[in-house]
Structure formats: C-alpha cells, structure tokens
Design an enzyme around this catalytic site. Structure first.
Site, PDB file in Angstrom:
ATOM      1  N   LYS A 196      11.382   9.824  20.492  1.00 34.67           N
ATOM      2  CA  LYS A 196      10.038  10.338  20.222  1.00 34.67           C
ATOM      3  C   LYS A 196       9.040   9.451  20.955  1.00 34.67           C
ATOM      4  O   LYS A 196       8.826   8.295  20.581  1.00 34.67           O
ATOM      5  CB  LYS A 196       9.735  10.342  18.725  1.00 34.67           C
ATOM      6  CG  LYS A 196      10.338  11.509  17.958  1.00 34.67           C
ATOM      7  CD  LYS A 196      11.829  11.445  17.845  1.00 34.67           C
ATOM      8  CE  LYS A 196      12.386  12.529  16.925  1.00 34.67           C
ATOM      9  NZ  LYS A 196      13.862  12.436  16.851  1.00 34.67           N
ATOM     10  N   LYS A 200      10.568   7.404  13.195  1.00 32.63           N
ATOM     11  CA  LYS A 200      10.984   8.115  14.394  1.00 32.63           C
ATOM     12  C   LYS A 200      11.880   7.241  15.262  1.00 32.63           C
ATOM     13  O   LYS A 200      11.579   6.063  15.492  1.00 32.63           O
ATOM     14  CB  LYS A 200       9.759   8.540  15.212  1.00 32.63           C
ATOM     15  CG  LYS A 200       8.846   9.516  14.482  1.00 32.63           C
ATOM     16  CD  LYS A 200       7.609   9.833  15.287  1.00 32.63           C
ATOM     17  CE  LYS A 200       6.706  10.814  14.533  1.00 32.63           C
ATOM     18  NZ  LYS A 200       5.462  11.093  15.279  1.00 32.63           N
ATOM     19  N   ARG A 222       0.308   7.657   7.823  1.00 37.85           N
ATOM     20  CA  ARG A 222      -1.097   7.918   7.518  1.00 37.85           C
ATOM     21  C   ARG A 222      -2.013   6.736   7.847  1.00 37.85           C
ATOM     22  O   ARG A 222      -3.215   6.804   7.630  1.00 37.85           O
ATOM     23  CB  ARG A 222      -1.239   8.313   6.045  1.00 37.85           C
ATOM     24  CG  ARG A 222      -2.537   9.044   5.753  1.00 37.85           C
ATOM     25  CD  ARG A 222      -2.502   9.865   4.493  1.00 37.85           C
ATOM     26  NE  ARG A 222      -2.179   9.103   3.303  1.00 37.85           N
ATOM     27  CZ  ARG A 222      -2.170   9.611   2.070  1.00 37.85           C
ATOM     28  NH1 ARG A 222      -2.472  10.892   1.888  1.00 37.85           N
ATOM     29  NH2 ARG A 222      -1.852   8.881   1.037  1.00 37.85           N
ATOM     30  N   LYS A 223      -1.466   5.655   8.386  1.00 36.30           N
ATOM     31  CA  LYS A 223      -2.279   4.476   8.719  1.00 36.30           C
ATOM     32  C   LYS A 223      -2.128   4.139  10.196  1.00 36.30           C
ATOM     33  O   LYS A 223      -1.844   3.005  10.577  1.00 36.30           O
ATOM     34  CB  LYS A 223      -1.872   3.300   7.829  1.00 36.30           C
ATOM     35  CG  LYS A 223      -2.352   3.438   6.399  1.00 36.30           C
ATOM     36  CD  LYS A 223      -3.866   3.336   6.298  1.00 36.30           C
ATOM     37  CE  LYS A 223      -4.379   3.529   4.878  1.00 36.30           C
ATOM     38  NZ  LYS A 223      -4.346   4.932   4.468  1.00 36.30           N
ATOM     39  N   GLU A 262      10.421  11.494   7.088  1.00 35.93           N
ATOM     40  CA  GLU A 262       9.104  11.420   6.438  1.00 35.93           C
ATOM     41  C   GLU A 262       9.291  11.123   4.948  1.00 35.93           C
ATOM     42  O   GLU A 262      10.206  11.658   4.316  1.00 35.93           O
ATOM     43  CB  GLU A 262       8.352  12.746   6.590  1.00 35.93           C
ATOM     44  CG  GLU A 262       8.300  13.286   8.008  1.00 35.93           C
ATOM     45  CD  GLU A 262       7.385  12.481   8.917  1.00 35.93           C
ATOM     46  OE1 GLU A 262       6.601  11.653   8.398  1.00 35.93           O
ATOM     47  OE2 GLU A 262       7.461  12.686  10.137  1.00 35.93           O
ATOM     48  N   ASP A 269       5.973   9.503  20.928  1.00 36.12           N
ATOM     49  CA  ASP A 269       4.889   9.022  20.070  1.00 36.12           C
ATOM     50  C   ASP A 269       5.060   7.530  19.821  1.00 36.12           C
ATOM     51  O   ASP A 269       4.080   6.780  19.797  1.00 36.12           O
ATOM     52  CB  ASP A 269       4.912   9.742  18.713  1.00 36.12           C
ATOM     53  CG  ASP A 269       4.359  11.142  18.773  1.00 36.12           C
ATOM     54  OD1 ASP A 269       3.532  11.408  19.657  1.00 36.12           O
ATOM     55  OD2 ASP A 269       4.768  11.977  17.946  1.00 36.12           O
ATOM     56  N   PHE A 291      -8.237  -4.053 -10.471  1.00 35.23           N
ATOM     57  CA  PHE A 291      -7.285  -3.387  -9.580  1.00 35.23           C
ATOM     58  C   PHE A 291      -5.880  -3.779 -10.058  1.00 35.23           C
ATOM     59  O   PHE A 291      -5.182  -4.548  -9.421  1.00 35.23           O
ATOM     60  CB  PHE A 291      -7.532  -3.809  -8.138  1.00 35.23           C
ATOM     61  CG  PHE A 291      -6.673  -3.116  -7.106  1.00 35.23           C
ATOM     62  CD1 PHE A 291      -5.852  -2.037  -7.421  1.00 35.23           C
ATOM     63  CD2 PHE A 291      -6.701  -3.545  -5.780  1.00 35.23           C
ATOM     64  CE1 PHE A 291      -5.073  -1.413  -6.467  1.00 35.23           C
ATOM     65  CE2 PHE A 291      -5.927  -2.928  -4.809  1.00 35.23           C
ATOM     66  CZ  PHE A 291      -5.110  -1.867  -5.157  1.00 35.23           C
ATOM     67  N   LYS A 304      -5.746  -4.347   0.496  1.00 38.65           N
ATOM     68  CA  LYS A 304      -6.407  -3.897   1.721  1.00 38.65           C
ATOM     69  C   LYS A 304      -7.385  -4.986   2.147  1.00 38.65           C
ATOM     70  O   LYS A 304      -8.019  -5.630   1.308  1.00 38.65           O
ATOM     71  CB  LYS A 304      -7.172  -2.587   1.491  1.00 38.65           C
ATOM     72  CG  LYS A 304      -6.326  -1.413   1.061  1.00 38.65           C
ATOM     73  CD  LYS A 304      -7.155  -0.158   0.821  1.00 38.65           C
ATOM     74  CE  LYS A 304      -7.581   0.469   2.122  1.00 38.65           C
ATOM     75  NZ  LYS A 304      -8.225   1.797   1.905  1.00 38.65           N
ATOM     76  N   ASP A 342      -2.037   5.841  -6.151  1.00 39.50           N
ATOM     77  CA  ASP A 342      -2.415   6.786  -5.102  1.00 39.50           C
ATOM     78  C   ASP A 342      -1.151   7.173  -4.348  1.00 39.50           C
ATOM     79  O   ASP A 342      -0.308   6.315  -4.068  1.00 39.50           O
ATOM     80  CB  ASP A 342      -3.417   6.128  -4.146  1.00 39.50           C
ATOM     81  CG  ASP A 342      -4.067   7.111  -3.187  1.00 39.50           C
ATOM     82  OD1 ASP A 342      -3.898   8.327  -3.373  1.00 39.50           O
ATOM     83  OD2 ASP A 342      -4.752   6.645  -2.260  1.00 39.50           O
ATOM     84  N   ALA A 343      -1.001   8.422  -4.012  1.00 39.85           N
ATOM     85  CA  ALA A 343       0.191   8.867  -3.294  1.00 39.85           C
ATOM     86  C   ALA A 343       0.231   8.264  -1.894  1.00 39.85           C
ATOM     87  O   ALA A 343      -0.801   8.007  -1.278  1.00 39.85           O
ATOM     88  CB  ALA A 343       0.220  10.395  -3.209  1.00 39.85           C
ATOM     89  N   GLU A 368      14.738  15.196   9.803  1.00 41.63           N
ATOM     90  CA  GLU A 368      15.877  15.604  10.606  1.00 41.63           C
ATOM     91  C   GLU A 368      16.597  14.381  11.154  1.00 41.63           C
ATOM     92  O   GLU A 368      15.948  13.411  11.570  1.00 41.63           O
ATOM     93  CB  GLU A 368      15.413  16.475  11.781  1.00 41.63           C
ATOM     94  CG  GLU A 368      14.639  17.719  11.380  1.00 41.63           C
ATOM     95  CD  GLU A 368      13.203  17.422  11.009  1.00 41.63           C
ATOM     96  OE1 GLU A 368      12.759  17.906   9.952  1.00 41.63           O
ATOM     97  OE2 GLU A 368      12.529  16.685  11.744  1.00 41.63           O
ATOM     98  N   HIS A 419       0.866  -1.187   0.000  1.00 40.53           N
ATOM     99  CA  HIS A 419       0.000   0.000   0.000  1.00 40.53           C
ATOM    100  C   HIS A 419       0.901   1.234   0.000  1.00 40.53           C
ATOM    101  O   HIS A 419       1.939   1.255   0.668  1.00 40.53           O
ATOM    102  CB  HIS A 419      -0.888  -0.017   1.243  1.00 40.53           C
ATOM    103  CG  HIS A 419      -1.891   1.087   1.284  1.00 40.53           C
ATOM    104  ND1 HIS A 419      -1.551   2.379   1.648  1.00 40.53           N
ATOM    105  CD2 HIS A 419      -3.215   1.109   1.005  1.00 40.53           C
ATOM    106  CE1 HIS A 419      -2.630   3.130   1.606  1.00 40.53           C
ATOM    107  NE2 HIS A 419      -3.653   2.391   1.212  1.00 40.53           N
ATOM    108  N   ASP A 426       0.943   4.112   1.436  1.00 39.82           N
ATOM    109  CA  ASP A 426       1.313   4.648   2.746  1.00 39.82           C
ATOM    110  C   ASP A 426       2.313   3.741   3.453  1.00 39.82           C
ATOM    111  O   ASP A 426       3.195   4.207   4.185  1.00 39.82           O
ATOM    112  CB  ASP A 426       0.080   4.829   3.628  1.00 39.82           C
ATOM    113  CG  ASP A 426      -0.871   5.888   3.094  1.00 39.82           C
ATOM    114  OD1 ASP A 426      -0.387   6.830   2.426  1.00 39.82           O
ATOM    115  OD2 ASP A 426      -2.085   5.771   3.330  1.00 39.82           O
ATOM    116  N   LYS A 427       2.184   2.434   3.228  1.00 41.60           N
ATOM    117  CA  LYS A 427       3.101   1.493   3.874  1.00 41.60           C
ATOM    118  C   LYS A 427       4.456   1.453   3.171  1.00 41.60           C
ATOM    119  O   LYS A 427       5.475   1.168   3.812  1.00 41.60           O
ATOM    120  CB  LYS A 427       2.469   0.105   3.929  1.00 41.60           C
ATOM    121  CG  LYS A 427       1.416  -0.003   5.010  1.00 41.60           C
ATOM    122  CD  LYS A 427       2.061   0.157   6.365  1.00 41.60           C
ATOM    123  CE  LYS A 427       1.118   0.585   7.445  1.00 41.60           C
ATOM    124  NZ  LYS A 427       1.814   1.016   8.656  1.00 41.60           N
TER     125      LYS A 427
END
Length: 399
Positions: free
Chosen positions: A283, A279, A258-259, A52, A285, A244, A179, A252-253, A65, A17, A19-20
């Site tokens: 971090k 990260k 984002r997931k 990123e 997060d 598909f 998906k 798709d970008a 960074e 995918h 995003d992955k």
C-alpha cells in the site's frame, strides 16, 4: 512556510489515546503476518494486510483483508489484541485487556486488487501500487537531530516522556490516554520558544486538581524542551476541562488511521489521502510516504535546502509513479526541478523498489503506531529504516 516570523502549533496523542489503541492493534497484525511468514518459510513479498480496528467501551472490532500463513487464526489475532492493550496499560473497568469483547472479521484480500499488485498478473503484469493516491514527504532543519518540524517533534517527545515515567518510573497515577499541543514561535525562520503548552492527561487519582497535575508533569516537559523555550510568557493549559479519569476507548471510540497529521508533520506539510497503520507496504499510502520522507530527510541532511517537500502519485496496479514533485523555498539556490532529477536517480520509487530499498517486508510496524512515524531513531531490526541518512554522498555527487 514563506513567512520568517510566526507562531505554529502541532499536537500529538499518546499510545493510550483510543485512535492510537486502534492503530497499535492494526500494526501488530501486520507484524504478526510478516513474523509468521518468515518463521514458516513463506515468501514475505506475498504478505497482504489491510486491517482496521474499532475500539469502544470494552469492545474491539477488527476487520479487513489479509493473505498469509493459515496458522494465523482469529484466536491468535484476539490474543494479539489483548496483549497490545495490556502493554499500553488498560486494566480499567470500562476497557480491560482481559475482559473486553473482541470480534475478528478479517477475510482474504480481493483477487481483483491482488492481480494489480502481484508481480506477473493483472493488466500491466508488474508489481503495481496497491492503490491510487498521493503521498508527501517532508524534512526540516528545525530540529537538527531529527530533521523534523519543531512543534510536532516536541509534542511527541512530551507524551513519550510521560509514558516512560508512567511505565518505568513509578508515576502510575498517570493514565495511558493523553494529548499534547505545543505552539512554537519562529523568529527569522528558526524556532525560538514555546508560547503555549497544552496537556490533557488521564489521571487515575480522581482527587488531583489541574494545578497539582501541572506541578507533577511540568518537570518532564521542561526536560524535553530546549533550554530557554519555556519563559514567563509561556501560556499553560493542563487538563483544562478539570477531571480526566475516564479515558481511552471507554471515554471515546477509537479508529485506525484517524490521527494522520499527528503521524506525519503536525500540519507543517501536506498529507496524502491515506493513513498508514494496518497496511502492508504494497500500500503506497504507507510505503511511498516513508520513501518520500527518506528522500526529503537525506536532501536536507545533504545541505540541498533547509526544508524539502516531496509529492508522489500512483495509479493502482501501475508500478511507476505518475508524478514526482519537489518543493523548496523560492530563494533556495538549488531549484525543485533539479532536485526532482536527483530524486529519480537515487531511488527506485516503484512499490517493489521502495520495499527493497527500505527493507520493508519485516515485522517492524508496531513501534510506528504512537509518537510519530517520522523523526525516530532507526532500530536494530530494521525499524524506521526510512530515517537513515545514507544517501547524502550520492546526492552531493549529483549537485
């Protein structure tokens, strides 16, 4: 969940995918910095990465960074990204590991952020959190082997099984992008059946129909799900839009982070404000989300409650959490405030304490970039250390 009978749905997305793909490249960069630091004798505690990635048709942009070995050049980052894309399986006209254009725009970490994180610097002169924020951890007895919510756990396992078939069992008609979505019916608080299964998978044979694809993938899905979960009432949607063929970043970008619900508990529990991939563990997060999952899993494994949700919060540059909150069912014999006391006693939840306890200053992050950060088997090199259940005795001793 307070209701005992209901349906709940979670989704997953595959390593291909878009995003992955972005998450994978970002996490490979984190691993590269730790791997090279260790190789060159640099203190891995000093590594800083916030990478990123954006990917689209034959284009990858990497920004962020870093702090680490000077031997990590833009050319090395570019080659690392190509290797990751090749491993995922992209050799298509619209996105090819060899031909895509890659921009590397990484630069040194802000000194003003660094002073709040580095030990002995900044206003508090301690190793503080790399950012403010809230993080959540969760565990559930739905799936005893993993202590994860059933809908997201099985959504992951379906795609993981199809990826294995694509890469190792000759099912090369499958494309990397897919998906899944599983709706699970709960009865008396326990998952009992799959009422709906949705799968959209990229297929490199354009002649295949949705019905033909379902016939090919259904045996893999039946293999993954518990016996009896698929019934004649189960609703199936396989490639419900039809073709598909164009998939991945060409279709798709993709963006890092984002997931986040796919990465955690499929919506069964809250998620904090930040993503994980790309990260380093300063971090919170990332590292505090791992720590709270570790604690929640050990609490459930110790029999404290059938499900546990933990929230922690941090201020940038400050070591100790600003709050710790534990949520369990209102009818649970052991209440949240008692469990909060146990949590504070069994683990140091400062950023330094988390990194040390879970041994996070290692190149262990690329495997987390697909199929969930939680509910995985701890690896031989320290991967998924937060999935260990080695606090059970300590927890029981405090009950």
């Amino acid at each position: 969940m307070s209701r005992q009978s209901y349906e709940f749905t979670s989704e997953s997305v595959s390593e291909g995918h878009p995003d992955k793909v972005a998450d994978r490249i970002s996490d490979e960069i984190v691993d590269l910095y730790f791997r090279e630091a260790i190789k060159e004798g640099m203190d891995p505690w000093s590594i800083r990465v916030a990478a990123e990635t954006l990917c689209t048709t034959n284009k990858v942009v990497i920004a962020g960074e870093t702090r680490g070995p000077a031997s990590i050049t833009p050319d090395r980052i570019e080659q690392l990204a190509r290797d990751a894309i090749r491993d995922i399986g992209y050799e298509q006209d619209g996105f090819h590991w060899k031909h895509c254009d890659i921009d590397v725009l990484l630069h040194p970490q802000s000194v003003e952020i660094a002073q709040g994180v580095d030990n002995g610097t900044g206003l508090h002169a301690e190793e503080g959190a790399g950012d403010q924020g809230i993080m959540f951890g969760y565990a559930s007895s739905d799936v005893p082997v993993a202590l994860m919510p059933a809908p997201v756990y099985y959504s992951h396992r379906i795609l993981e099984r199809l990826a294995f078939a694509r890469k190792h069992e000759g099912q090369d008609w499958l494309g990397p992008d897919s998906k899944s979505q599983v709706t699970v019916r709960y009865q008396d608080g326990r998952p009992v059946e799959a009422t709906a299964i949705v799968l959209s998978t990229q297929h490199l044979d354009a002649s295949l129909t949705s019905a033909e694809i379902r016939a090919r993938v259904q045996p893999y899905i039946e293999e993954v799900l518990p016996t009896g979960w698929i019934t004649d009432r189960t609703i199936w949607h396989v490639n419900p839009t039809g073709k598909f063929v164009i998939g991945g970043p060409d279709g798709d970008a993709g963006l890092t982070g984002r997931k986040i619900i796919v990465d955690t508990y499929g919506g069964m529990a809250p998620h904090g404000g930040g993503a994980f991939s790309g990260k380093d563990p300063t971090k919170v997060d990332r590292s505090a989300a791992y720590a709270t999952r570790y604690l929640a899993k050990n609490l459930v494994a110790a029999g404290v409650a059938p499900w546990v949700e933990i929230q922690v919060s941090y201020a940038i540059g400050v070591a100790k959490p600003t709050s710790i909150y534990v949520n369990v069912d209102d009818n649970n014999p052991i209440k949240g405030d008692k469990i909060e006391t146990i949590v504070r006693e069994v683990m140091d939840l400062t950023p330094h304490g988390i990194r040390k306890h879970l041994d996070l200053n290692k190149p262990i992050y690329a495997p987390t970039s697909a199929y969930g950060h939680f509910g995985r088997e701890p690896g031989p090199n320290g991967e998924f250390s937060w999935e260990q259940t080695d606090l059970i005795d300590e927890i029981k001793a405090r009950l």
